[in-house]
Design a protein around this motif. Sequence first.
Motif, PDB file in Angstrom:
ATOM      1  N   PRO A 119       0.531  -1.003   0.613  1.00  0.00           N
ATOM      2  CA  PRO A 119       0.362   0.177  -0.404  1.00  0.00           C
ATOM      3  C   PRO A 119       0.302   1.304   0.539  1.00  0.00           C
ATOM      4  O   PRO A 119       0.247   2.391  -0.923  1.00  0.00           O
ATOM      5  CB  PRO A 119      -1.146   0.213   1.146  1.00  0.00           C
ATOM      6  CG  PRO A 119      -0.924  -1.316   1.512  1.00  0.00           C
ATOM      7  CD  PRO A 119       0.551  -2.164   1.104  1.00  0.00           C
ATOM      8  N   GLN A 120       1.922   1.110   1.067  1.00  0.00           N
ATOM      9  CA  GLN A 120       2.918   2.451   0.437  1.00  0.00           C
ATOM     10  C   GLN A 120       3.337   2.552  -0.632  1.00  0.00           C
ATOM     11  O   GLN A 120       3.196   3.868  -1.285  1.00  0.00           O
ATOM     12  CB  GLN A 120       3.848   2.183   1.687  1.00  0.00           C
ATOM     13  CG  GLN A 120       3.695   2.596   3.089  1.00  0.00           C
ATOM     14  CD  GLN A 120       2.668   0.897   4.089  1.00  0.00           C
ATOM     15  OE1 GLN A 120       3.392  -0.180   2.671  1.00  0.00           O
ATOM     16  NE2 GLN A 120       1.953   1.010   4.790  1.00  0.00           N
ATOM     17  N   SER A 121       4.272   1.772  -1.080  1.00  0.00           N
ATOM     18  CA  SER A 121       4.336   1.833  -2.318  1.00  0.00           C
ATOM     19  C   SER A 121       3.882   2.176  -3.859  1.00  0.00           C
ATOM     20  O   SER A 121       4.030   3.258  -4.631  1.00  0.00           O
ATOM     21  CB  SER A 121       5.714   0.469  -2.910  1.00  0.00           C
ATOM     22  OG  SER A 121       4.579  -0.366  -3.340  1.00  0.00           O
ATOM     23  N   ASN A 123       0.560   3.847  -2.937  1.00  0.00           N
ATOM     24  CA  ASN A 123       0.567   5.581  -2.767  1.00  0.00           C
ATOM     25  C   ASN A 123       1.099   6.496  -3.272  1.00  0.00           C
ATOM     26  O   ASN A 123       0.917   7.134  -4.338  1.00  0.00           O
ATOM     27  CB  ASN A 123       0.245   5.707  -1.055  1.00  0.00           C
ATOM     28  CG  ASN A 123      -0.248   6.579  -1.111  1.00  0.00           C
ATOM     29  OD1 ASN A 123      -1.371   7.285  -1.946  1.00  0.00           O
ATOM     30  ND2 ASN A 123       0.273   8.258  -0.184  1.00  0.00           N
ATOM     31  N   LYS A 124       2.565   5.606  -3.058  1.00  0.00           N
ATOM     32  CA  LYS A 124       3.564   6.925  -4.136  1.00  0.00           C
ATOM     33  C   LYS A 124       3.693   7.285  -5.350  1.00  0.00           C
ATOM     34  O   LYS A 124       3.938   7.958  -6.245  1.00  0.00           O
ATOM     35  CB  LYS A 124       5.280   6.456  -3.859  1.00  0.00           C
ATOM     36  CG  LYS A 124       5.557   6.426  -2.487  1.00  0.00           C
ATOM     37  CD  LYS A 124       6.724   6.181  -1.618  1.00  0.00           C
ATOM     38  CE  LYS A 124       7.054   6.123  -0.194  1.00  0.00           C
ATOM     39  NZ  LYS A 124       8.010   5.411  -0.106  1.00  0.00           N
ATOM     40  N   LEU A 126       0.657   6.345  -7.668  1.00  0.00           N
ATOM     41  CA  LEU A 126      -0.540   7.120  -7.723  1.00  0.00           C
ATOM     42  C   LEU A 126       0.085   8.533  -7.487  1.00  0.00           C
ATOM     43  O   LEU A 126      -0.666   9.799  -8.365  1.00  0.00           O
ATOM     44  CB  LEU A 126      -1.642   6.724  -7.182  1.00  0.00           C
ATOM     45  CG  LEU A 126      -2.185   5.171  -6.795  1.00  0.00           C
ATOM     46  CD1 LEU A 126      -2.613   5.423  -6.204  1.00  0.00           C
ATOM     47  CD2 LEU A 126      -2.423   4.962  -8.600  1.00  0.00           C
ATOM     48  N   THR A 127       0.657   9.024  -6.800  1.00  0.00           N
ATOM     49  CA  THR A 127       1.102  10.846  -6.407  1.00  0.00           C
ATOM     50  C   THR A 127       1.265  10.703  -7.734  1.00  0.00           C
ATOM     51  O   THR A 127       1.578  11.611  -8.148  1.00  0.00           O
ATOM     52  CB  THR A 127       1.927  10.643  -4.854  1.00  0.00           C
ATOM     53  OG1 THR A 127       1.043  10.407  -4.076  1.00  0.00           O
ATOM     54  CG2 THR A 127       2.244  12.274  -4.791  1.00  0.00           C
ATOM     55  N   GLU A 154      -9.605  -0.533  -0.612  1.00  0.00           N
ATOM     56  CA  GLU A 154      -8.705  -0.446  -1.061  1.00  0.00           C
ATOM     57  C   GLU A 154      -8.659   0.187  -2.826  1.00  0.00           C
ATOM     58  O   GLU A 154      -8.072   1.312  -3.262  1.00  0.00           O
ATOM     59  CB  GLU A 154      -7.243  -1.113  -0.384  1.00  0.00           C
ATOM     60  CG  GLU A 154      -5.638  -1.111  -1.389  1.00  0.00           C
ATOM     61  CD  GLU A 154      -4.683  -1.305  -0.851  1.00  0.00           C
ATOM     62  OE1 GLU A 154      -3.426  -1.192  -1.102  1.00  0.00           O
ATOM     63  OE2 GLU A 154      -5.018  -2.546  -0.148  1.00  0.00           O
ATOM     64  N   SER A 157     -10.373   2.769  -3.838  1.00  0.00           N
ATOM     65  CA  SER A 157      -9.102   4.113  -3.548  1.00  0.00           C
ATOM     66  C   SER A 157      -8.757   4.405  -4.768  1.00  0.00           C
ATOM     67  O   SER A 157      -8.045   5.580  -5.199  1.00  0.00           O
ATOM     68  CB  SER A 157      -8.634   3.760  -1.789  1.00  0.00           C
ATOM     69  OG  SER A 157      -7.954   4.843  -1.761  1.00  0.00           O
ATOM     70  N   ILE A 158      -7.664   3.273  -4.852  1.00  0.00           N
ATOM     71  CA  ILE A 158      -7.026   3.223  -5.948  1.00  0.00           C
ATOM     72  C   ILE A 158      -8.338   3.618  -7.320  1.00  0.00           C
ATOM     73  O   ILE A 158      -7.642   4.332  -8.681  1.00  0.00           O
ATOM     74  CB  ILE A 158      -6.709   1.960  -6.149  1.00  0.00           C
ATOM     75  CG1 ILE A 158      -6.264   1.430  -4.953  1.00  0.00           C
ATOM     76  CG2 ILE A 158      -5.752   1.809  -7.552  1.00  0.00           C
ATOM     77  CD1 ILE A 158      -5.001   0.201  -5.281  1.00  0.00           C
ATOM     78  N   ARG A 161      -8.291   7.212  -7.556  1.00  0.00           N
ATOM     79  CA  ARG A 161      -6.959   8.352  -7.833  1.00  0.00           C
ATOM     80  C   ARG A 161      -6.963   7.722  -9.510  1.00  0.00           C
ATOM     81  O   ARG A 161      -6.277   8.376 -10.112  1.00  0.00           O
ATOM     82  CB  ARG A 161      -5.978   7.377  -7.688  1.00  0.00           C
ATOM     83  CG  ARG A 161      -6.409   8.276  -6.168  1.00  0.00           C
ATOM     84  CD  ARG A 161      -5.304   7.980  -4.497  1.00  0.00           C
ATOM     85  NE  ARG A 161      -4.541   8.741  -4.793  1.00  0.00           N
ATOM     86  CZ  ARG A 161      -3.168   8.078  -4.197  1.00  0.00           C
ATOM     87  NH1 ARG A 161      -3.172   7.612  -3.436  1.00  0.00           N
ATOM     88  NH2 ARG A 161      -2.552   9.595  -4.614  1.00  0.00           N
TER      89      ARG A 161
END
Length: 857
Positions: A119-121, A123-124, A126-127, A154, A157-158, A161
């Motif tokens: 999830p952390q990677s 999120n990066k 997607l940013t 999740e 959420s993806i 975005r």
Amino acid sequence: MTDSKYFTTTKKGEIFELKAELNSDKKEKKKEAVKKVIASMTVGKDVSALFPDVVNCMQTDNLELKKLVYLYLMNYAKSQPDMAIMAVNTFVKVVANAVAALSEIAESHPSSNLLDLNPQSINKLLTALNECTEWGQIFILDCLANYTPKDDREAQSICERVTPRLSHANSAVVLSAVKVLMKFMEMLSKDLDYYGTLLKKLAPPLVTLLSAEPELQYVALRNINLIVQKRPEILKHEMKVFFVKYNDPIYVKLEKLDIMIRLASQANIAQVLAELKEYATEVDVDFVRKAVRAIGRCAIKVEQSAERCVSTLLDLIQTKVNYVVQEAIVVIKDIFRKYPNKYESVIATLCENLDSLDEPEARAAMIWIVGEYAERIDNADELLESFLEGFHDESTQVQLQLLTAIVKLFLKKPTETQELVQQVLSLATQDSDNPDLRDRGYIYWRLLSTDPVAAKEVVLAEKPLISEETDLIEPTLLDELICYIGTLASVYHKPPSAFVEGGRGVVHKSLPPRTASSESTESPETAPAGAPSGEQPDVIPAQGDLLGDLLNLDLGPPVSGPPLATSSVQMGAVDLLGGGLDSLIGGPNFVTPPAAAVPANLGAPMGSGLSDLFDLTSGVGTLSGSYVAPKAVWLPAMKAKGLEISGTFTRQVGSISMDLQLTNKALQVMTDFAIQFNRNSFGLAPAAPLQVHAPLSPNQTVEISLPLNTVGSVMKMEPLNNLQVAVKNNIDVFYFSTLYPLHILFVEDGKMDRQMFLATWKDIPNENEAQFQIRDCPLNTEAVSSRLQSSNIFTVAKRNVEGQDMLYQSLKLTNGIWVLAELRIQPGNPNFMLSLKCRAPEVSQHVYQAYETILKN
């Protein structure tokens, strides 16, 4: 010399000099300049004026220089945020390139686990997605498509975005975004408002793709074809955009036509048929053929439109255009198969065009119609005989159809067509070199000569209705192709392994499993508590119970051997693997009478009078087999990607078997079968591997008898006779559960002697006694005793009390538990009373069900 020299300079005009050096063409000079800038920054000098020049130095493959530039950026990013934004695009470009490189390496080396998505990677990534170039976005979206969210929240959420990418100008970005959304939608519940919103958002970008040049249109259409097969609701209101334009290339026309049929429904069928009728008058022969076939497919898919479709086809036949007539006859044959005894009135019209048929498929279709409806066609024998004149010049397809049609005609009109059937059988068997034709001819000849009734049952058997979509991609392959939207695989409609040479670099992908919440509207209702034993128990165990065991099973050959001492598990207060009554029977106060002490008269046959109170003929049962239930479908094909499993359980001469019937209803070959059981109440487990000796081809069925033993792991199940099974093949692992009849666990040495029976009956507490009524059993006492004994329920004694026959019976389960029974039979009354006593009262209900099953079947 150390780097301390960079801190000793006191020049004036140093910033100007550094600026010149930072823009030098020489790498070493540039690196020296950056070091001087870092030194100045470290001692507190303001070198922010050099920001654009330092950032430009990032475009290098020198790692040391990159690190120096990053130090500078980290220092001034906080104090000069506006200037730091200048570096963002360069960083994001680096992210996209890194993702592309890592993805490629990971696909080439699947076991390397280089790209650890979490999830952390994610999120990066997607940013970074918002700032990338279009090709960078494609790399990141493709990487996202390889990630499986941990839950539906999740996934949503993806999706939220990624959705803005659908409005991108680059069609490749749009298709990559569609791929991510199609994959993650699998995890969303259809009840969610967001699910409906997402469906609406997916339609416009797909429609926009069709306004591009023809080559891009074709790629888009091939991808849309997959999407429509998976989720037709996305484009169900967009039928008009797939209508063919006069200047579309043929490859675009044919693809649009295919999608039109997939989207056809009762709501739009009138519009579709009007279009198809227009297309059937075009000048392009291939397109016209496809349009005529499409009308037939509409009739099969939308039942309400069938009559209108048949009428349209008859209008086309009246045009007398040869290729139109032939295509119409082919599709009308399929309509007859779909709707028997409904449109046969058109047969006369079809027969009028018999002479114009010159294509094998059309001739074969017409022959099938004549043979199938021979009783309605007065001159059917003359029509088929006309085909027979040039038998050896016909294609194999026509020859086979003609052979079958004439045999059908003979079975319907035997007196008039005997000579004709002998002629075709002779041509097929003696004058033909084709092995298929000869074999079919010999089979028909043998059937007709030995058993005409059987021949009629085989040849004139009722045919299954054809399905509405015969050209759908097989579900497993479709799921894999959805994961390759926007790639060559989605254009070819083949997995990469089919056209990429060598296995290296090809990874098989699949859609994520649906979460529990997403299945709320689709999963079948499970059996309620207390449901009859004939219903299947819950197929998928709830979280936290035994599903983990099934998923972690090693599906290799089962290991047989003695049970471990640690596998003894308590069921209530009784040890299922212990001796049950053995401790009582072999207790210190009990003396087993020697065999010689048994009185001779106790060996008399049953029913010899009151002197025959207890009959102790033998302690071991007969070897005749117990009752075998007919096979039932345990795993439907729709739940196992085309694999259907039916089965039953048997006990013969002390051996337990699971008799399986595997049927391949998919479009691909199945291999590498294996089976494993979950822990269960009586330790049932496979005693040998699941042996399927040859690959299971489509539409093939194989019968297998799997030997079982009772030395597996034990755990009390609910219901007690619930068995959870995992079956693996080359496609996937499938899970189902079934209820096994308890009588397969009744052992052959389950007959107690008199003293043991009396002592045990008295010793078992009265609260453990359960009473049941067996209704509508027409058997007499002797027949009841005999039938039960064949399933290892032994009559220890029989007596008559006040006109009632009393049978005292015993049985023993494979784990040593004894069950004692008293069966009261009133002559002339079909209702029996059954009393059961057992130290494990949980077993009694299932023993009663065994009595019912054995006596009523």
